[in-house]
Design an enzyme around this catalytic site. Structure first.
Site, short mmCIF file in Angstrom:
data_model
loop_
_atom_site.label_atom_id
_atom_site.label_comp_id
_atom_site.label_asym_id
_atom_site.label_seq_id
_atom_site.Cartn_x
_atom_site.Cartn_y
_atom_site.Cartn_z
N SER A 54 0.85 -1.20 0.00
CA SER A 54 0.00 0.00 0.00
C SER A 54 0.88 1.25 0.00
O SER A 54 0.50 2.28 -0.55
CB SER A 54 -0.94 0.01 1.21
OG SER A 54 -0.23 0.21 2.42
N ASP B 5 8.84 -2.79 -5.02
CA ASP B 5 7.43 -2.42 -4.94
C ASP B 5 7.07 -1.31 -5.93
O ASP B 5 6.05 -1.35 -6.61
CB ASP B 5 7.10 -1.94 -3.53
CG ASP B 5 7.46 -2.96 -2.46
OD1 ASP B 5 7.80 -4.10 -2.84
OD2 ASP B 5 7.42 -2.62 -1.27
P1 ADP Z 1 2.53 -2.14 3.00
O1 ADP Z 1 3.24 -1.30 2.01
O2 ADP Z 1 2.96 -3.56 2.98
O3 ADP Z 1 1.04 -2.03 2.94
P2 ADP Z 1 3.88 -0.39 4.78
O4 ADP Z 1 4.11 -0.41 6.24
O5 ADP Z 1 5.06 -0.34 3.88
O6 ADP Z 1 2.95 -1.61 4.44
O7 ADP Z 1 3.01 0.88 4.41
C1 ADP Z 1 1.83 1.16 5.11
C2 ADP Z 1 1.82 2.63 5.45
O8 ADP Z 1 1.68 3.42 4.26
C3 ADP Z 1 0.65 3.03 6.32
O9 ADP Z 1 0.95 2.85 7.68
C4 ADP Z 1 0.49 4.50 5.97
O10 ADP Z 1 1.44 5.29 6.67
C5 ADP Z 1 0.88 4.54 4.50
N1 ADP Z 1 -0.30 4.45 3.63
C6 ADP Z 1 -0.49 3.55 2.65
N2 ADP Z 1 -1.67 3.75 2.03
C7 ADP Z 1 -2.24 4.82 2.62
C8 ADP Z 1 -3.48 5.51 2.46
N3 ADP Z 1 -4.39 5.15 1.54
N4 ADP Z 1 -3.74 6.57 3.28
C9 ADP Z 1 -2.85 6.94 4.23
N5 ADP Z 1 -1.68 6.32 4.43
C10 ADP Z 1 -1.37 5.27 3.66
MG MG Z 2 5.32 -0.97 1.94
#
Ligand code: ADP
Ligand code: MG
Length: 411
Positions: A141, A191
């Site tokens: 994400s 990624d």
């Molecule tokens: P992954 O990339 O595996 O989902 P990560 O820890 O690398 O996990 O990234 C997640 C973080 O990215 C969240 O804690 C947030 O800070 C940020 N993030 C990702 N998508 C969003 C979103 N739609 N809105 C706000 N923050 C986001």
């Molecule tokens: Mg990530």
């Protein structure tokens, strides 16, 4: 047993509708300049290889992060996210620097900072985001967020980087810098490359050898499980995902030490048929065998990734199960980054008829994938759901992952 929870992806229309509504609500009824989106990714194979100069084979998920954005003339960035309700995040670009900003907005402002650092005239903006990519599930994400912003800024400022693959590699590099230097998460480049450089019906073979040109570093590989009557099932275990807490840095440091002892720049330079010799040379520095196990994972995983890419390119998707299984076993036993929940998904899916299954992403939680005959998906899902239920674990989430398209303008 409760019914399995499917994590559905949104259509482009639905994603655009959501962010347009949120944009109007956040910024006094205003219209954005447009809507852009970027996918999360799932890695088919090639784990913990990127920072070793190795190979990885991710595909873009149908699940995307949507951004509605409007450029500003000053350098103010104002943000809202449906995933962080009630929180307005504001910063001036002049104040963005490594260590200077925190919170989720760092991923967004970091992209603008990195594009400016690369010499592009990027100004402030108002933006909102909404996403159906599961958070912290090892499905990126964070990259989906960065890459959606990257293509939005590219478009709004007329940079035209998204127009070709070399430009997309430059956008990916900016997104990596945002994540590493501004958000402070030490990750490799897989990624962002997956989110920006994939295409529908393909995986992308990433070659992380230092010194390659952008075009040499990513090759599309046809990947069509549906043509073989197969489905790629993703299971979000919802287990803790503690990549940032030192384990990742530790694995990286171990690999760097091994490379130094072997006199190579990265472990990529150790060929599969030179593995035994390399392990012999490491023995005197390695009383407990940890160093050798880490190296064995990296070298064999790179070989498996090449083999799997060759098989799927030849349309032999149904033959890749054993490589997926071997990858998981290596990550569990040699690299020691699996988790109880991941092992449970993998063991259960295999027993329920999956052709192969493995953890995906950095490990310690996150998601696992299984390659499943279309007619057997419900059986595998029910078996995994039951297995989690039986041992009192929180119910997992399920996604289907046909290889989807890269980041770009949505509306
Ligand atoms: P992954 O990339 O595996 O989902 P990560 O820890 O690398 O996990 O990234 C997640 C973080 O990215 C969240 O804690 C947030 O800070 C940020 N993030 C990702 N998508 C969003 C979103 N739609 N809105 C706000 N923050 C986001
Ligand atoms: Mg990530």
């Amino acid at each position: 047993m409760s019914t399995p929870e499917w994590l559905e992806s949104w259509s482009p229309d639905e994603g655009a509708r959501r962010v347009r509504t949120l944009f109007a609500a956040s910024f006094d009824g205003a219209e954005p300049d447009g809507v852009w989106s970027a996918p999360g990714r799932v890695n088919l194979i090639g784990e913990h290889t990127d920072y070793n100069g190795g190979l990885a084979l991710p595909t873009a998920l149908p699940h995307r992060t949507f951004v509605a954005l409007r450029g500003r003339q000053d350098d103010v960035v104002r943000l809202a996210s449906a995933q962080a309700p009630g929180e307005r995040w504001t910063v001036r670009l002049a104040d963005v620097a490594p260590g200077a900003v925190s919170g989720w907005g760092a991923y967004v402002a970091g992209v603008a900072w990195a594009l400016r650092a690369a010499g592009h005239d990027v100004r402030g903006f108002d933006a909102v985001v909404d996403s159906c990519v599961p958070f912290g599930a090892g499905l990126s994400s964070s990259a989906a967020l960065e890459c959606a912003v990257a293509v939005a800024l590219d478009d709004v400022h007329g940079l035209s980087l998204a127009a070709d693959d070399a430009g997309r590699a430059a956008l990916a590099a900016a997104a990596v810098r945002a994540e590493n230097e501004i958000a402070g998460a030490p990750t490799g480049g897989m990624d962002q490359a997956a989110s920006l450089r994939s295409s529908a019906g393909h995986a992308v073979l990433l070659d992380c050898r230092p010194g390659l040109t952008p075009l040499e570093s990513a090759t599309p590989v046809p990947f069509d499980p549906a043509a073989a009557d197969l489905t790629l099932l993703v299971v979000d275990t919802r287990a803790e995902h503690a990549l940032v807490d030192g384990q990742y840095a530790q694995r990286r440091a171990t690999c760097e030490r091994a490379a130094e002892l072997l006199g190579v720049v990265t472990l990529r330079e150790v060929p599969a048929d030179g593995l035994e010799g390399a392990l012999d040379r490491l023995a005197e520095h390695d009383d407990d065998g940890v160093l050798r196990r880490r190296v064995r994972h990296v070298v064999t995983e790179i070989a498996r990734t090449r083999e799997l890419a060759d098989l799927v390119s030849a349309g032999r998707v149904a033959d890749v199960g054993p490589l997926m299984d071997a990858s998981h076993d290596s990550l569990r036993d040699d690299y020691e980054v699996s988790a109880r929940e991941l092992d449970l998904v993998v063991d259960t899916a295999r027993a329920a008829g999956a052709l192969g299954a493995r953890m995906t992403g950095g490990g310690f939680g996150g998601s696992a994938i299984a390659l499943v005959r279309r007619g057997a998906v419900d059986d595998v899902v029910a078996a995994v759901q039951r297995a989690f239920d039986d041992v009192g674990l929180r119910a997992p989430g399920f996604l289907l992952a046909p290889p989807s398209h890269a980041a770009g303008r949505t509306a």
